[in-house]
Enzyme design. Structure first.
Site, mmCIF file in Angstrom:
data_model
loop_
_atom_site.group_PDB
_atom_site.id
_atom_site.type_symbol
_atom_site.label_atom_id
_atom_site.label_comp_id
_atom_site.label_asym_id
_atom_site.label_seq_id
_atom_site.Cartn_x
_atom_site.Cartn_y
_atom_site.Cartn_z
ATOM 1 N N GLU A 31 -55.625 -10.558 18.689
ATOM 2 C CA GLU A 31 -55.802 -11.167 17.375
ATOM 3 C C GLU A 31 -56.347 -12.594 17.463
ATOM 4 O OE1 GLU A 31 -53.204 -11.929 13.282
ATOM 5 O OE2 GLU A 31 -52.235 -11.206 15.100
ATOM 6 N N ASP A 32 -55.937 -13.361 18.466
ATOM 7 C CA ASP A 32 -56.252 -14.795 18.510
ATOM 8 C C ASP A 32 -57.326 -15.186 19.521
ATOM 9 O OD1 ASP A 32 -54.364 -15.136 16.561
ATOM 10 O OD2 ASP A 32 -52.778 -15.777 17.917
#
Length: 763
Positions: A101-102
């Site tokens: 996600e990051d």
């Protein structure tokens, strides 16, 4: 991206176990063993070390809101998972859960470096992280569906997510107040109940207390301070009780593994204060003594010692060993009068039971060597019956509001345990009826249910079952489900199967019924033209039905609400053609292709889904509680379409006035869950007639009792008679049927009271 020898970073604090793993792996790498294959044993520390190094390198330079390096969060999550006994793949997923996600790393790269098992968990947690648990009903329902599908693939996914949420809650003070409340609300509504369903008590309690801290800050601080002030006195009293019990247990030859005491969690104390409507100083059992013994037999022997040593409080004993909770929790609970005359709760369990109480599902992989980490849900695993049911129902329940209600019911509800005539034990939701039981046995048993016996006595099908009841279902091949059953069944399984039967066997009849329901709300003029138009077809497709006829049939047998259909029609019309302002007094405008839908009750018969209505099935429609019977939440109800302009009247089941209303004007409705009602909790009027001994001050005493219960009195009329008897008509406001019963129970204890009955405007 992964270095050959993992490093010990200086910019974050590592737990001792991780530091040791890294040092051990570094030595192996220096000896030339770092070219090991990806196919490593699941409990090998090398996988953990490589996952940490991977996450550390990718999150380098990223910071949290607290100002600390971002890697501190994955390390904390992995540490929580380790404390729960997670295997190496699970701990690795804890380190990597934010990577996809990051950062720019893909799920395919995760699989290439760490294998398919870790990829599946990371991908599952990443999807859960994108959920938006906001007030938009349909979006929230879709999030739930995805969550349970992910859990069905691998139950460890939700455990990793719980660990992630727990650490975020521990550091919530660094976020803005609005974000704090949003996260706390999500946690106490969704994640704490999930932890409870998985039996992970240690996470559930901490999530509840942390949420309580941000949702009810003043109450949290007050209870915390009061507990701290009385700590010395409490610990001294509990130490005295524990010492006495240990002496008596040893005298009886019972090997006691541990005797300990602990204060109850802050949120559980708060809930008890709210439930019993008491102040803190009126709650005596805020602490409990826990006795851990060697065997199940010794649990019952220890119970006898406890009851012999202290006076037991009647009605406070629960045997969760013989009848475990749905999350497999087992323990004996009792309450006794301890030192200084103060009630004390005592819990008795074995060490295995204690591990399950603390770790839940995690106990199955933490303490059982023969267990493996493949925790997919299967048909033989009774621990996940509730999850399998939710997965089955999600394909049948198309109405988002109903699906959300059923999910929350299954997360929150307490259960009752009943027996079949053969002695088989079945767990059902609180308030379940014989019809719920019949469908729990088999769909065909429910579809042909003709009656029921409870404890060898014929009962009505809407009778609420209690713990220990023996239930015998009477069947007849000529009997079929009734739509009236929807007014009292509580399980989503029963509701969906009742509706499915009507869907299959009464399509034309249901379509006619659905058409009639729309006609009563929207008017007859132009309705047929609207239902043949493009907007109607659009509304059907948005409701997941291939054609308008199927949508009308679904409306007729209750699969979709009237409110939802009208809203869909309005949305489709507004999309195709702008709405023009018209006179609100108009009964119903001519409805043609693209015309605006109007009703006698103003624009939009459906209204707003989030209006906070206490009645499910009439959201957005004008409705009122019938004054003739004044039903209360918790009682079976039915809606009746009024002939005038007052909308839908909500009657109590069995109200004499309902008998004279044609069946085509009756619609199935039920009470919304309390947390679905927006704003301040509503109250409902009830009329009581009391026959009392006529004396000076009797009314004042009655009003004083009601004041203690925080009951509002809106009416009080006294009529006296020559024989020193007085009749008092009281109008009071209560929250629900349970609140009413508690009030009546309090009044019946008055020595001056001769008779008490509930009355209506018809009496």
């Amino acid at each position: 991206m992964i270095s050959a020898v993992p490093v010990l970073p200086n910019d974050c604090t590592l737990p001792t176990w991780l530091r040791s793993c890294i040092l051990e792996h570094s030595q192996l790498a220096e000896e030339g063993d770092h070219e090991a294959s990806i196919e490593l044993p699941k409990d090998n520390n090398q996988l953990v070390c490589r996952a940490f190094e991977f996450a550390y390198q990718l999150h380098k330079g990223q910071m949290r809101a607290s100002g600390e390096p971002y890697i501190a969060h994955p390390v904390a999550v992995a540490n929580i998972l380790r404390s729960l006994g997670g295997d190496s793949a699970m701990i690795a997923a804890g380190f990597l859960h934010d990577v996809v996600e990051d950062t720019d790393v893909t799920a395919d790269e995760i699989e290439a470096h760490f294998g398919a098992e870790v990829r599946q968990m990371v991908e599952g947690v990443t999807k859960l992280s994108k959920f938006q648990f906001n007030s938009k009903t349909e979006r929230q329902a879709e999030n739930f569906r995805r969550m349970f599908l992910a859990m069905a693939q691998d139950i460890r996914v939700i455990v990793v997510k719980l660990a992630d949420r727990l650490h975020n809650m521990r550091t919530l003070q660094h976020l803005p107040p609005e974000k704090q409340r949003q996260k706390a609300c999500e946690t106490i509504e969704i994640f704490a109940p999930l932890a409870n369903r998985l039996g992970i008590g240690r996470i559930k309690w901490e999530l509840e207390d942390l949420s309580f801290k941000y949702l009810e800050e003043l109450a949290y601080k007050e209870i915390k301070n009061l507990i701290s002030e009385k700590r010395t006195d409490r610990e001294s009293r509990l130490k005295q009780v524990a010492g006495l019990l240990e002496t008596h247990l040893e005298a009886e030859g019972i090997s006691c593994v541990e005797i300990s005491s602990r204060p109850k969690h802050l949120y559980s104390i708060y809930r008890k204060m709210q439930r019993q409507q008491k102040d803190f100083h009126q709650i005596y059992d805020i602490a409990a003594v826990r006795i851990i013994v060697g065997t199940k037999v010794e649990c019952y022997r220890a119970l006898a010692v406890v009851h012999d040593s202290f006076k037991p409080i009647p009605g406070r004993f629960k045997d969760y060993i013989g009848l475990p909770k749905a999350n497999r929790y087992q323990s004996l609970h009792t309450a006794v009068i301890g030192a200084q005359g103060r009630p004390i709760e005592v819990q008795i369990r074995t060490m295995d039971m204690h591990r399950v109480a603390e770790y839940g599902i995690a106990a199955h992989w933490k303490y059982k060597e023969t267990g493996n980490s493949n925790t997919k849900v299967n048909a033989e695993d009774e621990k996940f019956t509730w999850l399998r049911q939710l997965l089955e129902w999600q394909s049948e329940l198309k109405d988002a509001q109903e699906y959300l209600s059923d999910v929350k019911d299954n997360l929150f509800d307490e259960e009752v345990y009943v027996f079949s005539p053969r002695g088989d034990v079945f767990s059902l939701s609180q308030g379940a009826t014989p019809v719920d039981f019949a469908y729990r046995i088999h769909t065909e048993v429910g579809n042909h249910c003709a009656g029921a016996k409870v404890n060898d006595r014929i009962v009505t099908l809407d009778t609420q079952l209690e713990n220990g009841d023996i239930v015998d279902i009477l069947t007849n091949k000529n009997c079929h489900p009734s739509l009236d059953w929807l007014n009292f069944v509580v399980s989503a399984g029963a509701r969906s199967r009742i509706r499915h039967w009507y869907k299959q066997s009464h399509h034309d009849e249901n379509m006619t019924r659905g058409h009639a329901m729309l006609e009563k709300v929207m008017g007859r003029d132009g309705l047929d033209a609207l239902l043949k138009s493009a907007p109607a077809q659009e509304a059907a497709q948005r409701s997941n039905y291939p054609c308008v006829e199927d949508m009308l049939a679904a409306l007729g047998y209750g699969e979709i609400t009237l409110n939802s259909v009208v809203n869909r029609l309005q949305e489709a019309i507004k999309q195709l053609q702008p709405v023009k302002e018209v006179d609100d007094e108009t009964l119903a405008e001519q409805i043609n292709d693209g015309a605006v839908v109007r009703t006698r009750w103003g624009e939009g018969a459906g209204g707003n889904d989030e209006s906070g209505s206490s009645i499910m099935g009439v959201e957005g429609l004008l409705h009122h509680i019938a004054g003739c019977c004044n039903p209360l939440p918790g009682e079976s109800i039915i809606g009746a379409v009024s002939m005038g302009a007052r909308g839908i009247a909500i009657h109590r089941q069995g109200c004499p006035n309902v008998a004279s209303i044609p069946g085509d004007r009756l619609i199935p409705v039920r009470w919304n869950a309390p947390d679905a009602v927006a704003g301040r909790a509503p109250t409902y009027p009830v009329m009581l007639k009391l026959e009392v001994i006529d004396r000076v001050g009797v009314l004042k005493d009655i009003l004083s009792h009601l004041s203690d219960l925080k009951i509002n009195v809106h009416r009080a009329t006294v009529t006296t008679f020559p024989d020193q008897i007085a009749e008092i008509d009281l109008g009071i406001d209560v929250k629900d049927h349970t609140h009413f019963e508690r009030t009546v129970k309090k009044l019946r204890k008055m020595t001056d009271l001769l008779k008490l009955k509930r009355i209506s405007q018809m009496d």
